[in-house]
Design a protein around this motif. Structure first.
Motif, PDB file in Angstrom:
ATOM      1  N   THR A 154       0.815  -1.062  -0.139  1.00  0.00           N
ATOM      2  CA  THR A 154       0.078   0.039  -0.069  1.00  0.00           C
ATOM      3  C   THR A 154       0.851   1.184  -0.113  1.00  0.00           C
ATOM      4  OG1 THR A 154      -1.571  -1.225   1.339  1.00  0.00           O
ATOM      5  CG2 THR A 154      -1.704   1.243   1.142  1.00  0.00           C
ATOM      6  N   VAL A 155       0.661   2.111  -0.865  1.00  0.00           N
ATOM      7  CA  VAL A 155       1.092   3.599  -0.781  1.00  0.00           C
ATOM      8  C   VAL A 155       0.107   4.421  -0.381  1.00  0.00           C
ATOM      9  CG1 VAL A 155       2.218   5.495  -1.915  1.00  0.00           C
ATOM     10  CG2 VAL A 155       2.702   3.063  -2.763  1.00  0.00           C
ATOM     11  N   LEU A 156       0.152   5.107   0.885  1.00  0.00           N
ATOM     12  CA  LEU A 156      -0.587   6.121   1.314  1.00  0.00           C
ATOM     13  C   LEU A 156      -0.640   7.427   0.743  1.00  0.00           C
ATOM     14  CD1 LEU A 156      -0.207   5.346   5.031  1.00  0.00           C
ATOM     15  CD2 LEU A 156      -1.845   4.187   3.634  1.00  0.00           C
ATOM     16  N   THR A 157      -1.548   8.051   0.663  1.00  0.00           N
ATOM     17  CA  THR A 157      -1.607   9.451   0.301  1.00  0.00           C
ATOM     18  C   THR A 157      -2.072  10.350   1.469  1.00  0.00           C
ATOM     19  OG1 THR A 157      -2.491   9.031  -2.077  1.00  0.00           O
ATOM     20  CG2 THR A 157      -2.678  11.183  -1.296  1.00  0.00           C
ATOM     21  N   VAL A 158      -1.364  11.504   1.587  1.00  0.00           N
ATOM     22  CA  VAL A 158      -1.727  12.242   2.912  1.00  0.00           C
ATOM     23  C   VAL A 158      -1.549  13.698   2.480  1.00  0.00           C
ATOM     24  CG1 VAL A 158      -0.568  10.662   4.663  1.00  0.00           C
ATOM     25  CG2 VAL A 158       0.852  12.315   3.439  1.00  0.00           C
ATOM     26  N   SER A 159      -2.358  14.486   2.978  1.00  0.00           N
ATOM     27  CA  SER A 159      -2.302  15.878   2.896  1.00  0.00           C
ATOM     28  C   SER A 159      -1.168  16.662   3.692  1.00  0.00           C
ATOM     29  CB  SER A 159      -3.583  16.658   3.020  1.00  0.00           C
ATOM     30  OG  SER A 159      -4.726  15.985   2.134  1.00  0.00           O
ATOM     31  N   THR A 160      -0.688  15.988   4.889  1.00  0.00           N
ATOM     32  CA  THR A 160       0.156  16.479   5.783  1.00  0.00           C
ATOM     33  C   THR A 160       1.229  15.403   5.924  1.00  0.00           C
ATOM     34  OG1 THR A 160      -1.465  17.934   7.128  1.00  0.00           O
ATOM     35  CG2 THR A 160       0.624  17.491   7.788  1.00  0.00           C
ATOM     36  N   VAL A 161       2.352  15.670   5.490  1.00  0.00           N
ATOM     37  CA  VAL A 161       3.556  14.797   5.599  1.00  0.00           C
ATOM     38  C   VAL A 161       3.698  14.346   6.821  1.00  0.00           C
ATOM     39  CG1 VAL A 161       5.913  14.179   4.835  1.00  0.00           C
ATOM     40  CG2 VAL A 161       4.603  15.408   3.372  1.00  0.00           C
ATOM     41  N   THR A 162       3.994  12.978   7.012  1.00  0.00           N
ATOM     42  CA  THR A 162       4.204  12.721   8.617  1.00  0.00           C
ATOM     43  C   THR A 162       5.696  13.262   8.990  1.00  0.00           C
ATOM     44  OG1 THR A 162       3.158  10.577   8.200  1.00  0.00           O
ATOM     45  CG2 THR A 162       4.586  10.529  10.037  1.00  0.00           C
ATOM     46  N   GLY A 163       5.648  13.699  10.304  1.00  0.00           N
ATOM     47  CA  GLY A 163       6.714  14.225  10.954  1.00  0.00           C
ATOM     48  C   GLY A 163       7.096  13.926  12.264  1.00  0.00           C
ATOM     49  N   SER A 164       6.440  12.791  12.753  1.00  0.00           N
ATOM     50  CA  SER A 164       6.683  12.091  14.347  1.00  0.00           C
ATOM     51  C   SER A 164       6.921  10.639  13.803  1.00  0.00           C
ATOM     52  CB  SER A 164       5.646  12.572  15.149  1.00  0.00           C
ATOM     53  OG  SER A 164       4.674  12.125  14.791  1.00  0.00           O
ATOM     54  N   ALA A 165       7.383  10.166  15.022  1.00  0.00           N
ATOM     55  CA  ALA A 165       7.325   8.672  15.267  1.00  0.00           C
ATOM     56  C   ALA A 165       6.047   8.150  15.532  1.00  0.00           C
ATOM     57  CB  ALA A 165       8.155   7.947  16.140  1.00  0.00           C
ATOM     58  N   GLU A 166       5.300   8.963  16.526  1.00  0.00           N
ATOM     59  CA  GLU A 166       3.675   8.588  16.821  1.00  0.00           C
ATOM     60  C   GLU A 166       2.904   8.481  15.671  1.00  0.00           C
ATOM     61  OE1 GLU A 166       6.189   9.926  19.952  1.00  0.00           O
ATOM     62  OE2 GLU A 166       5.705  11.079  18.057  1.00  0.00           O
ATOM     63  N   ARG A 167       3.010   9.502  14.682  1.00  0.00           N
ATOM     64  CA  ARG A 167       2.088   9.395  13.636  1.00  0.00           C
ATOM     65  C   ARG A 167       2.618   8.175  12.617  1.00  0.00           C
ATOM     66  NH1 ARG A 167      -2.706  10.295  11.332  1.00  0.00           N
ATOM     67  NH2 ARG A 167      -2.572  10.965   9.096  1.00  0.00           N
ATOM     68  N   ALA A 168       3.618   8.002  12.510  1.00  0.00           N
ATOM     69  CA  ALA A 168       4.249   6.942  11.785  1.00  0.00           C
ATOM     70  C   ALA A 168       3.576   5.643  12.248  1.00  0.00           C
ATOM     71  CB  ALA A 168       5.499   6.905  11.453  1.00  0.00           C
ATOM     72  N   ALA A 169       3.659   5.363  13.442  1.00  0.00           N
ATOM     73  CA  ALA A 169       3.055   4.159  13.865  1.00  0.00           C
ATOM     74  C   ALA A 169       1.881   4.140  14.009  1.00  0.00           C
ATOM     75  CB  ALA A 169       3.714   4.366  15.675  1.00  0.00           C
ATOM     76  N   GLU A 170       0.991   5.161  14.100  1.00  0.00           N
ATOM     77  CA  GLU A 170      -0.552   5.305  13.956  1.00  0.00           C
ATOM     78  C   GLU A 170      -0.924   4.836  12.677  1.00  0.00           C
ATOM     79  OE1 GLU A 170      -4.053   8.632  13.796  1.00  0.00           O
ATOM     80  OE2 GLU A 170      -2.257   9.083  14.433  1.00  0.00           O
ATOM     81  N   LEU A 171       0.098   5.415  11.526  1.00  0.00           N
ATOM     82  CA  LEU A 171      -0.452   4.931  10.298  1.00  0.00           C
ATOM     83  C   LEU A 171      -0.325   3.605  10.090  1.00  0.00           C
ATOM     84  CD1 LEU A 171       0.948   8.193   8.203  1.00  0.00           C
ATOM     85  CD2 LEU A 171      -1.552   7.621   8.535  1.00  0.00           C
ATOM     86  N   ARG A 172       0.824   3.175  10.440  1.00  0.00           N
ATOM     87  CA  ARG A 172       1.165   1.715  10.113  1.00  0.00           C
ATOM     88  C   ARG A 172       0.064   0.504  10.936  1.00  0.00           C
ATOM     89  NH1 ARG A 172       3.964  -1.652   6.863  1.00  0.00           N
ATOM     90  NH2 ARG A 172       4.686  -2.819   8.435  1.00  0.00           N
ATOM     91  N   LEU A 173      -0.325   1.295  12.066  1.00  0.00           N
ATOM     92  CA  LEU A 173      -1.388   0.462  12.977  1.00  0.00           C
ATOM     93  C   LEU A 173      -2.508   0.406  11.954  1.00  0.00           C
ATOM     94  CD1 LEU A 173      -2.110  -1.000  15.493  1.00  0.00           C
ATOM     95  CD2 LEU A 173      -2.736   1.204  16.395  1.00  0.00           C
ATOM     96  N   ARG A 174      -2.950   1.495  11.532  1.00  0.00           N
ATOM     97  CA  ARG A 174      -4.334   1.755  10.599  1.00  0.00           C
ATOM     98  C   ARG A 174      -4.008   0.989   9.394  1.00  0.00           C
ATOM     99  NH1 ARG A 174      -5.069   7.576  11.172  1.00  0.00           N
ATOM    100  NH2 ARG A 174      -5.687   7.119   8.771  1.00  0.00           N
ATOM    101  N   HIS A 175      -2.734   0.966   8.885  1.00  0.00           N
ATOM    102  CA  HIS A 175      -2.582   0.408   7.639  1.00  0.00           C
ATOM    103  C   HIS A 175      -1.561  -0.650   7.448  1.00  0.00           C
ATOM    104  CE1 HIS A 175      -5.278   3.343   6.078  1.00  0.00           C
ATOM    105  NE2 HIS A 175      -4.674   4.388   6.559  1.00  0.00           N
ATOM    106  N   PRO A 176      -1.542  -1.761   8.026  1.00  0.00           N
ATOM    107  CA  PRO A 176      -0.268  -2.474   8.535  1.00  0.00           C
ATOM    108  C   PRO A 176       0.554  -2.811   6.949  1.00  0.00           C
ATOM    109  CG  PRO A 176      -2.406  -3.446   9.239  1.00  0.00           C
ATOM    110  CD  PRO A 176      -2.796  -2.510   8.265  1.00  0.00           C
TER     111      PRO A 176
END
Length: 252
Positions: A154-176
């Motif tokens: 999966t390639v995710l499309t975001v309007s705001t580029v990820t800038g923290s480890a917490e956000r990266a982990a959240e995205l991977r949790l929702r999109h393994p």
């Protein structure tokens, strides 16, 4: 093969007397990505079909508008496209997509279109609207990935580029299955779907998804990898036959 430049569009093509079946539109965000793709296509001996490369702008809205406009103009000129490709550099989720690696999307998913709820994020489909995922033709994904040595996921499309480890982990949790994030793929896919066309997304990882660390960015290396990928994938794109292939704009 001829390289033409007009209104931001780099056209890598045979003369107009050549067959135009199977035309491909490659949509990038910025001119540097456009030029990286075009360099790989210039001088190709295969002039039977045509690949156009267009910088459509940054973000899903600009990408959708620019791509839809290009598709509509081509259709009005009786020179329709058969395939749309979103391409460029982006963030790779470590360790699955290290910097410099390539990803071909088997799902193009918008990660932040929806609503915040007391239970967390809800995608727009759970609100009863639209779609959040486009699925490219599996055979095309496989063949392009094999040609350029890319991972698929999966390639995710975001309007705001990820800038923290917490956000990266959240995205991977929702999109393994997420391997990369960028800002244009879903917009390009929405435009393609509006015209009844399949979409593909190819990304070269320029940085890890997570805390912003400019020292870790490798934009030049990623652009070189993107160019190399299109040099290897161009024959697959030109020869791909959409008849009998399946693609989807729905989310399970």
């Amino acid at each position: 093969m001829v390289v033409q430049v007009r209104e931001g569009l780099l056209t890598t093509s045979a003369p107009h007397t050549a067959p135009l079946a199977g035309r491909v539109l490659v949509a990038t965000a910025v001119p540097a990505e456009r030029d990286a793709v075009a360099r790989a296509l210039t001088g190709s001996p295969d002039a039977a079909t045509r690949i156009d490369v267009l910088a459509v702008g940054v973000g899903p809205a600009a990408a959708a508008a620019g791509t839809a406009t290009a598709l509509a103009r081509a259709a009005a000129a009786d020179l329709p496209y058969a395939l749309v490709v979103s391409a460029g550099i982006g963030g790779g989720f470590p360790p699955h997509a290290p910097v410099g690696s390539l990803v071909v999307a088997d799902e193009v998913t918008v990660a932040d279109l929806g609503a915040e709820t007391p239970d967390g994020f809800a995608p727009v489909t759970e609100l009863g609207f639209g779609a959040v995922t486009h699925r490219p033709p599996p055979s095309l994904v496989r063949d392009v990935a094999e040609a350029c040595g890319a991972a698929t996921g999966t390639v995710l499309t975001v309007s705001t580029v990820t800038g923290s480890a917490e956000r990266a982990a959240e995205l991977r949790l929702r999109h393994p299955r997420a391997l990369a994030e960028a800002m244009e793929g879903f917009g390009v896919a929405e435009a393609a779907a509006l015209h009844g066309l399949p979409v593909l997304e190819i990304r070269a990882a320029s940085n890890p998804v997570g805390p912003r660390d400019r020292a870790a960015w490798r934009i030049g290396d990623a652009l070189a990898a993107l160019s190399d990928a299109f040099g290897k994938a161009a024959p697959v794109l030109r020869s791909w036959n959409p008849h009998g292939s399946t693609f989807s704009s729905t989310h399970d």
